[in-house]
Every structure is written in C-alpha cells, then in structure tokens.
Design an enzyme around this catalytic site. Structure first.
Site, mmCIF file in Angstrom:
data_model
loop_
_atom_site.group_PDB
_atom_site.id
_atom_site.type_symbol
_atom_site.label_atom_id
_atom_site.label_comp_id
_atom_site.label_asym_id
_atom_site.label_seq_id
_atom_site.Cartn_x
_atom_site.Cartn_y
_atom_site.Cartn_z
ATOM 1 N N ASP A 106 0.929 -1.070 -0.090
ATOM 2 C CA ASP A 106 -0.029 -0.171 -0.032
ATOM 3 C C ASP A 106 0.843 1.035 0.045
ATOM 4 O OD1 ASP A 106 -2.130 1.834 0.080
ATOM 5 O OD2 ASP A 106 -2.479 0.866 2.281
ATOM 6 N N ASP A 163 -7.564 -9.924 4.271
ATOM 7 C CA ASP A 163 -8.714 -9.971 5.346
ATOM 8 C C ASP A 163 -9.315 -8.613 5.562
ATOM 9 O OD1 ASP A 163 -6.490 -8.718 7.055
ATOM 10 O OD2 ASP A 163 -7.662 -8.990 8.507
HETATM 11 P P1 5GP Z 1 1.714 -0.620 3.579
HETATM 12 O O1 5GP Z 1 2.849 -0.413 4.941
HETATM 13 O O2 5GP Z 1 2.384 -0.863 2.510
HETATM 14 O O3 5GP Z 1 0.941 0.498 3.623
HETATM 15 O O4 5GP Z 1 0.993 -1.638 4.457
HETATM 16 C C1 5GP Z 1 0.856 -3.028 3.600
HETATM 17 C C2 5GP Z 1 -0.185 -3.848 4.684
HETATM 18 O O5 5GP Z 1 -1.519 -3.006 4.863
HETATM 19 C C3 5GP Z 1 -0.504 -5.172 3.910
HETATM 20 O O6 5GP Z 1 0.298 -6.132 4.364
HETATM 21 C C4 5GP Z 1 -1.872 -5.175 4.404
HETATM 22 O O7 5GP Z 1 -2.029 -5.900 5.783
HETATM 23 C C5 5GP Z 1 -2.652 -4.024 4.685
HETATM 24 N N1 5GP Z 1 -3.246 -3.613 3.703
HETATM 25 C C6 5GP Z 1 -3.121 -2.503 2.769
HETATM 26 N N2 5GP Z 1 -3.991 -2.255 1.818
HETATM 27 C C7 5GP Z 1 -4.971 -3.382 2.003
HETATM 28 C C8 5GP Z 1 -6.329 -3.765 1.423
HETATM 29 O O8 5GP Z 1 -6.711 -3.269 0.544
HETATM 30 N N3 5GP Z 1 -6.922 -4.915 1.903
HETATM 31 C C9 5GP Z 1 -6.271 -5.409 3.177
HETATM 32 N N4 5GP Z 1 -7.078 -6.575 3.278
HETATM 33 N N5 5GP Z 1 -5.298 -5.109 3.682
HETATM 34 C C10 5GP Z 1 -4.664 -4.257 3.199
#
Ligand code: 5GP
Length: 183
Positions: A106, A163
């Site tokens: 993300d 999830d």
């Molecule tokens: P980042 O540090 O890249 O912002 O966070 C990534 C983490 O956020 C992923 O491993 C996941 O756990 C969660 N995440 C981000 N976007 C989504 C989404 O659309 N759906 C789900 N279920 N989890 C997400």
C-alpha cells in the site's frame, strides 16, 4: 457469510483462474532468475499465506521457506513505517537469496522497513514479490518491487489471503469491498 452477501458487497477484481495463471507466470520468472541461487521464500503472515503456498509450487527449484509476522504502527489509517516483529524467522538468512512474499503493498512503508531489517542480516540478495500493488497511495518510500501479480486501484480488497477484520482470507478470488462499513 452467504453467497448473496458476497455478491452484494464484494466486487470481483480477479477470479481464481486469473490469479492462477498470473502466479504461474511469476513462478516461471522466479525459476529462471534463481536457477543457480540458494533461494528462501519469506512469507509475511498472515496475508501472504495463500499467495506463497501457490507461488512456491510454481517454482521449479530446490528452495526453502520461512515466515515472519510484523505489526505496522499506523497513525489513523496511514502506516508510519515503524514495524514490530511479532514472529521472527526460524533460520538465519546469511548468504541466502531471499524473496519476501507479501499480499499487498500500500504505502510501501512496512515492506521498506522489513527489507532494511532483513538486509542487515547478511543475505546475499533481497527481492520482493507481492500479489498486489496499490501504486497510488505510496506516500514516502520508493520501494522496488521485483515481482508483482497485479496493480490495483486505491480500494480496499479482500480474499486470497487478504482479510477484513480477520475474515475473508479464504475467498478463492480477490474482491474490492463496495461498502466497508457493512463488511
Ligand atoms: P503498507 O505499509 O504498504 O501501507 O501496508 C501494507 C499492509 O497493509 C498489507 O500487508 C496489508 O496487511 C494492509 N493492507 C493495505 N491495503 C489493504 C487492502 O486493500 N486490503 C487488506 N485486506 N489489507 C490491506
């Protein structure tokens, strides 16, 4: 969780067949890239479990696997980039060629920090394989993603390991949630 409920609130983005064929492509690519390497797949629990289980069976090499669990500190809904290791690797990764398997990138901050931590442990190489990438909300760190299943719009998705409040990981497809308040 009835089928009707799934149809109403979930919009399928990628079917089980589409995912299978993309994961096969990634497996072939990794098989070619790592032919003479000492490959370890590191899954980031829990979201990557389905992706990694399928991906490893598409890689035609001798490899080993390990898992980590991390929690990302969030400021509201935005990741701060600090991670706490909840479960560490079982085996050392010194001199190994590591591919970190993630469900979704993300902001990229969790994985950026995680690869920094793993990089300090003497691995020969560290690369990233993610099933999904949301390129839009990447706010700080530029993260190099080596193997990516699909780039998706900035929507909340579930299924195939991902999830919502602990549920929906077992859906065989990937769906965007129409109304997160009703999930
Ligand atoms: P980042 O540090 O890249 O912002 O966070 C990534 C983490 O956020 C992923 O491993 C996941 O756990 C969660 N995440 C981000 N976007 C989504 C989404 O659309 N759906 C789900 N279920 N989890 C997400």
């Amino acid at each position: 969780m009835t089928t009707e409920f799934i149809n109403q609130n979930l919009e399928t983005l990628y079917s089980a067949e589409q995912i299978k064929s993309r994961v096969q492509e990634l497996g072939k690519q990794i098989t070619n890239d790592y032919a003479d390497k000492d490959l370890v797949l590191v899954g980031v629990l829990k979201g990557s479990c389905v992706f990694m289980a399928d991906l490893m069976r598409e890689i035609d090499l001798k490899l080993s696997i390990d898992f980590m669990a991390v929690s990302s500190y969030k400021d509201g809904t935005v990741s701060t980039g600090d991670v706490e290791i909840l479960k560490d690797l079982t085996n050392p990764i010194r001199d190994k060629d590591v591919i970190v398997c993630e469900d979704i990138v993300d902001t990229g901050l969790t994985l950026f920090r995680l690869t920094e931590i793993l990089g300090s442990r003497g691995a020969s190489s560290i690369k990233i394989a993610t099933l999904l990438d949301k390129p839009e909300p990447r706010i700080k760190k530029e993260l190099e993603i080596d193997y990516c299943g699909f780039q998706i719009p900035n929507r909340f998705v579930v299924g195939y390991g991902l999830d919502a409040a602990g549920r929906y990981r077992n859906l065989p497809f990937i769906a965007a949630v129409r109304n997160p308040a009703e999930i």
